[in-house]
Design an enzyme around this catalytic site. Structure first.
Site, short mmCIF file in Angstrom:
data_model
loop_
_atom_site.label_atom_id
_atom_site.label_comp_id
_atom_site.label_asym_id
_atom_site.label_seq_id
_atom_site.Cartn_x
_atom_site.Cartn_y
_atom_site.Cartn_z
N VAL A 1 19.79 74.79 26.63
CA VAL A 1 18.90 75.34 25.61
C VAL A 1 19.36 76.77 25.33
O VAL A 1 19.46 77.59 26.26
CB VAL A 1 17.43 75.33 26.05
CG1 VAL A 1 16.55 75.95 24.96
CG2 VAL A 1 16.97 73.92 26.36
N ASP B 1 6.72 64.17 33.57
CA ASP B 1 7.59 65.21 34.10
C ASP B 1 6.85 66.54 34.17
O ASP B 1 7.37 67.59 33.79
CB ASP B 1 8.85 65.34 33.23
CG ASP B 1 9.99 66.07 33.95
OD1 ASP B 1 9.81 66.43 35.12
OD2 ASP B 1 11.04 66.27 33.33
N TYR C 1 21.32 67.34 31.37
CA TYR C 1 21.10 66.86 30.01
C TYR C 1 21.90 67.66 28.99
O TYR C 1 22.27 67.17 27.93
CB TYR C 1 19.61 66.95 29.65
CG TYR C 1 19.12 68.38 29.55
CD1 TYR C 1 19.17 69.07 28.33
CD2 TYR C 1 18.63 69.05 30.66
CE1 TYR C 1 18.74 70.38 28.24
CE2 TYR C 1 18.20 70.35 30.57
CZ TYR C 1 18.26 71.02 29.36
OH TYR C 1 17.84 72.33 29.28
#
Length: 433
Positions: A84, A191, A81
């Site tokens: 972070v 999830d 994705y």
């Protein structure tokens, strides 16, 4: 930096939610500006954004603008994705986590859904707070959330050993409250796994559920794309790829039950909840037989009878028979792991009874090597297997960099670790879009 005007949500969004998401870019701490002092995003918990929420107008920042406003400290995580990063605001010194979502992997609608959903749920003390930091760079969509200084739950679970029972119970209570809050809003996380449980201390006295990229409403039909992990419910594993399935809270209940098992043992109970998996099939047959006392599946003998009753309700094969997550609270007062059943002498005695293709204690390594490797040696393995070991807990690996994350989709593939000369199995979350 240019002012792009006030960001507006679609007219179909409920008024109470619209008020919580319509943020002015002017002034410090506003999401649209991407700057100022990052503050917690306040939101009304009475409603959540609708599924067809249209795009907001996000302020654009260059890499230089981001570096000017935030000091990069280190990378906290990385996946298909995006990443972070831990950063500190250069003026106020506030540490925050910036989530960069790669534009080529995620649609803007999906990114904004995750941002707005997280904001609408942030009023729960057990759910990570989203901050008034929202912008885009040339290749990423970015939002800020509070920083959890002790990492995630996966970081502290000793493989094949597990956490102390008291720590597990603290996690069960806080995660149970987080999921129950979501379910009361007719939202399903989809999830639930240790990587998505963030820690504010290493004793799990304060933890929060995070990552709502796959969250959907109860009753929403989603398509199954590819792959499973141990947290995936059996009805999802069996779902027809073309028809998909309806989202239900029982999926979170199943994942929660598997997570509790992982916390207590440091192992997965199975690789996938499918009949082809010997450990799952053994557990399913035990359930189908009425969970007879004294006859336990090979990976479950260490638990007390009270714990087994809890798992029986959380991990019922039929979704409609599963309990709610808050129903586990009544089991927290009981012991979950039996010290007697953990002893080698007990396990060896049980192992002597194996037959017809089931490995006996002679298949395992010596007791001294067992102690040195900190493994839970089980007395037997399911019929038809050859000295099959329980699967040690491992972090999900996203090995297909080309797989799109539209609607939070990810793919399970077998890839090669570039830093090692061995194959690694990518155990990404069950993919549904």
């Amino acid at each position: 930096m240019q002012d792009h005007g006030e960001r507006q949500v679609a007219s179909s969004v409920p008024q109470n939610v619209k008020a919580s998401l319509s943020l002015s870019p002017s002034g410090p701490g506003r999401a649209g500006s991407g700057g100022g002092s990052p503050t917690s995003k306040t939101s009304c918990c009475g409603g959540v954004p609708v599924e067809d929420m249209q795009a907001l107008a996000i302020t654009s920042l260059s890499a230089a603008d981001v570096a000017k406003q935030y000091e990069h400290i280190r990378e906290l995580g990385k996946g298909t994705y995006g990443k972070v990063d831990l950063v500190a605001h250069r003026t106020h010194g506030t540490k925050i986590a910036l989530k960069f979502v790669t534009k080529s992997k995620t649609k803007l609608k999906s990114f904004l859904r995750e941002y707005s959903l997280t904001g609408s749920l942030s009023c729960s003390p057990f759910i990570i707070k989203v901050l008034d930091v929202l912008f885009e760079t040339e290749d990423s969509y970015v939002f800020g959330q509070e920083y959890a200084p002790s990492g995630d739950l996966f970081d502290i679970i000793p493989p094949q050993v597990g956490l102390p029972e008291e720590m597990v119970k603290r996690c069960m209570q806080q995660l149970g409250l987080a999921l129950d809050f979501m379910h009361s809003k007719n939202l399903v996380h989809r999830d639930v796994k240790p990587e998505n449980v963030l820690l504010f201390d290493r004793e799990c006295r304060r933890i929060k559920l995070a990552d709502f990229g796959m969250t959907r409403r109860v009753g929403c039909r989603v398509k199954r794309v590819s792959g499973t992990i141990p947290y995936t419910a059996p009805e999802v594993c069996r779902a027809n790829r073309a028809e998909g399935f309806l989202v239900t809270t029982s999926m979170d209940v199943w994942a929660f039950g598997v997570l509790v098992f992982c916390m207590l043992t440091g192992n997965f109970p199975w690789e996938a909840a499918m009949q082809a998996d010997a450990f799952y099939e053994e557990f399913r047959r035990w359930q189908k037989a009425g969970c007879p006392v004294g006859t336990y599946p090979s990976q479950w003998r260490r638990f007390t009878d009270d714990a087994l009753r809890m798992f029986q309700r959380l991990l019922a094969a039929e979704p409609e028979k599963r309990c709610g997550v808050k129903d586990v609270f009544c089991f927290i007062k009981y012991e979950l792991v039996s010290e007697l059943r953990r002893r080698a002498s007990y396990r060896a005695k049980r192992g002597e009874r194996s037959s017809s293709g089931v490995c006996t204690g002679s298949c395992t390594s010596s007791s001294s090597s067992t102690r040195s490797s900190l493994r839970h040696q089980e007395p037997s393995t399911p019929p038809g297997t050859s000295c099959l070991r329980p699967a040690p807990l491992k972090r999900s690996v996203l090995s297909d960099p080309l797989s799109p994350r539209d609607e939070s989709g990810q793919h399970q593939t077998v890839g090669r670790d570039k830093n090692k000369s061995q194959m690694v199995m990518a155990t990404a979350i069950e993919i549904c879009v």
